[in-house]
Scaffold this active site. Sequence first.
Site, PDB file in Angstrom:
ATOM      1  N   LYS A 230      59.791 -26.101  60.264  1.00  0.00           N
ATOM      2  CA  LYS A 230      62.170 -26.101  59.849  1.00  0.00           C
ATOM      3  C   LYS A 230      61.891 -24.597  59.446  1.00  0.00           C
ATOM      4  CE  LYS A 230      66.286 -27.230  58.252  1.00  0.00           C
ATOM      5  NZ  LYS A 230      66.865 -28.134  57.349  1.00  0.00           N
ATOM      6  N   ASP A 235      71.755 -21.542  58.318  1.00  0.00           N
ATOM      7  CA  ASP A 235      72.449 -23.555  58.564  1.00  0.00           C
ATOM      8  C   ASP A 235      73.612 -23.571  57.833  1.00  0.00           C
ATOM      9  OD1 ASP A 235      73.392 -25.930  59.431  1.00  0.00           O
ATOM     10  OD2 ASP A 235      71.674 -26.518  56.996  1.00  0.00           O
ATOM     11  N   LYS A 242      79.515 -26.263  56.306  1.00  0.00           N
ATOM     12  CA  LYS A 242      79.485 -26.527  55.051  1.00  0.00           C
ATOM     13  C   LYS A 242      80.363 -25.808  54.476  1.00  0.00           C
ATOM     14  CE  LYS A 242      74.364 -26.424  54.484  1.00  0.00           C
ATOM     15  NZ  LYS A 242      73.968 -28.490  54.514  1.00  0.00           N
ATOM     16  N   ASP A 253      67.049 -21.265  54.671  1.00  0.00           N
ATOM     17  CA  ASP A 253      66.576 -22.821  55.559  1.00  0.00           C
ATOM     18  C   ASP A 253      65.939 -22.317  56.895  1.00  0.00           C
ATOM     19  OD1 ASP A 253      67.236 -25.606  55.562  1.00  0.00           O
ATOM     20  OD2 ASP A 253      68.749 -25.149  57.312  1.00  0.00           O
ATOM     21  N   ASP A 312      75.384 -30.864  61.144  1.00  0.00           N
ATOM     22  CA  ASP A 312      74.333 -29.687  59.890  1.00  0.00           C
ATOM     23  C   ASP A 312      73.318 -31.214  59.780  1.00  0.00           C
ATOM     24  OD1 ASP A 312      74.260 -28.882  57.539  1.00  0.00           O
ATOM     25  OD2 ASP A 312      75.939 -30.007  56.339  1.00  0.00           O
ATOM     26  N   GLU A 314      70.895 -30.958  61.164  1.00  0.00           N
ATOM     27  CA  GLU A 314      70.270 -30.445  62.023  1.00  0.00           C
ATOM     28  C   GLU A 314      68.461 -30.141  62.168  1.00  0.00           C
ATOM     29  OE1 GLU A 314      71.466 -28.746  59.566  1.00  0.00           O
ATOM     30  OE2 GLU A 314      69.520 -27.136  59.817  1.00  0.00           O
ATOM     31  N   ARG A 316      66.378 -32.233  61.307  1.00  0.00           N
ATOM     32  CA  ARG A 316      65.571 -33.371  62.146  1.00  0.00           C
ATOM     33  C   ARG A 316      65.216 -33.639  63.345  1.00  0.00           C
ATOM     34  NH1 ARG A 316      69.057 -37.471  58.810  1.00  0.00           N
ATOM     35  NH2 ARG A 316      69.300 -35.649  57.580  1.00  0.00           N
TER      36      ARG A 316
END
Length: 467
Positions: A230, A235, A242, A253, A312, A314, A316
């Site tokens: 990933k 993020d 967030k 991230d 959020d 994101e 996956r």
Amino acid sequence: MDLSISENPHFDTQIIFTSKDEKPAIDDFGADIGEITLRYENGLSKIFCGIGEKNSCALQTIRETAAKAIQKAIDLKRNQVSVIAFNNSSEPLCGSNNAVIEGILLGSYKFSKYKTEKPHDIKTVEIAGEQLNKSDIKRTETICKAVSYSRDLVNSNASEVTPQYLAKEALELECCKELKVTVLDEKEMSKKQLNLINAVGSASSTPARLIIMEYIANKNDKSRTAIVGKGITFDSGGQNLKPTGHIETMRSDMAGAASVLGIMKALVELKPSINVIGVIGAAHNAIGAASFFPGDIYKSYNGKTVEICSTDAEGRLVLADAISYCIKNFKPNKIIDFATLTGGVVVALGEMVAGLFSNNNELADKLFKAGEKSGEQIWRLPLYKQYSESIKSDIADLRNLSKFKKGTASSITAAAFIQEFIEDTPWAHIDIAGTAFNEGSQRGEIPQFATGFGVRLFFEYILDSSN
Ligand code: BES
Ligand code: ZN
Ligand code: ZN
């Protein structure tokens, strides 16, 4: 820091590992497991490290102790240090020389790129002893340097480490015939229907990239292990922004991507006779007028449609497309993904242990054992049918948030989402949201900030000949 190898110690600062029965006769030092003491003797500074009874000490304790000892030498501002990791009878300390070297190299890492005044750095560490296995030591050094590389990538500013930057790093690794690197930009991804990755990257001035690194060092062997990372370079949460308190560390991230790059870097240096496909889904999850919206539906690369319940969730999405692309184009025998996927895994397992999810018991067991040996521990969580049921959408095929009560089983339902794109490939997902970034202070060989988690775990797993 340079690492050298010699039969006898040459430097006047020495780190000396000793068991109880061979310890020097000094007061207040029992050579208990993990005990450290500094003595000045005949112009030498000796940092004694206890390992308890012979062969009783766990490798992880040795790593931690070596890390603490080298930190002591750094505090003393020494430039050259000898490490004596053999006892008098020249037996390897519980086969632990690599653990000693790991502790020394990993424990002396400091991220000082943004410090005006640089911290003290030891110039040379000499590993002293008879019968040292030089190639083992070299391999450990290469892997530890790859860990540092991965840590540097995560620690650096998100405004610098963009999807383009990750792509450039991958291309720079392409220096030998074993490695081929391909980068798909947002236009090529759009043509190929990699719509989930593009959706996540859509609001950013630095658009998404899919990075593919093919390391083929055994042409006769058709088997391939895929590692997928990933790579969310920041993020923000997107439209589901967030809040303060959760957003500040989100440059981390892309730690999964950094682990994959670290692994590929060590592969091209070590050139083991194996085949590994590294894939990174890289995007900046920004908030802006062009961002993807909650409630919208996107068609993934493999054809399944996805209702965006939260921008959020994101990671996956990016992983789903990266994994589908990898399966369709490379047909790997197994896939291991590394992702800072959920806050839930930090609640469940803390900062010391990563979450493991798998559709294959053999792969899961081998990875678990590699975790125990390497000290990068992982613990398996279940993937029962009910979790897969909870991510079915009423308006599309899948939803990127479960229907469960908010905040419950979020790590498992995230893994269940990825599983929808795995087909029948043996797969393991490692959720490193807790282990990739240490918000506290240094713990032995684990520094503050990025840890490089995953690189050593992978090599412990893949270099075990039974895999
Ligand atoms: N990048 C985060 C997960 C994360 C949290 C990593 C803390 C490192 C530290 C991920 O994209 C995320 O936001 N996950 C959400 C999912 C939720 C919306 C279902 C989470 O875990 O809260
Ligand atoms: Zn997120
Ligand atoms: Zn994320």
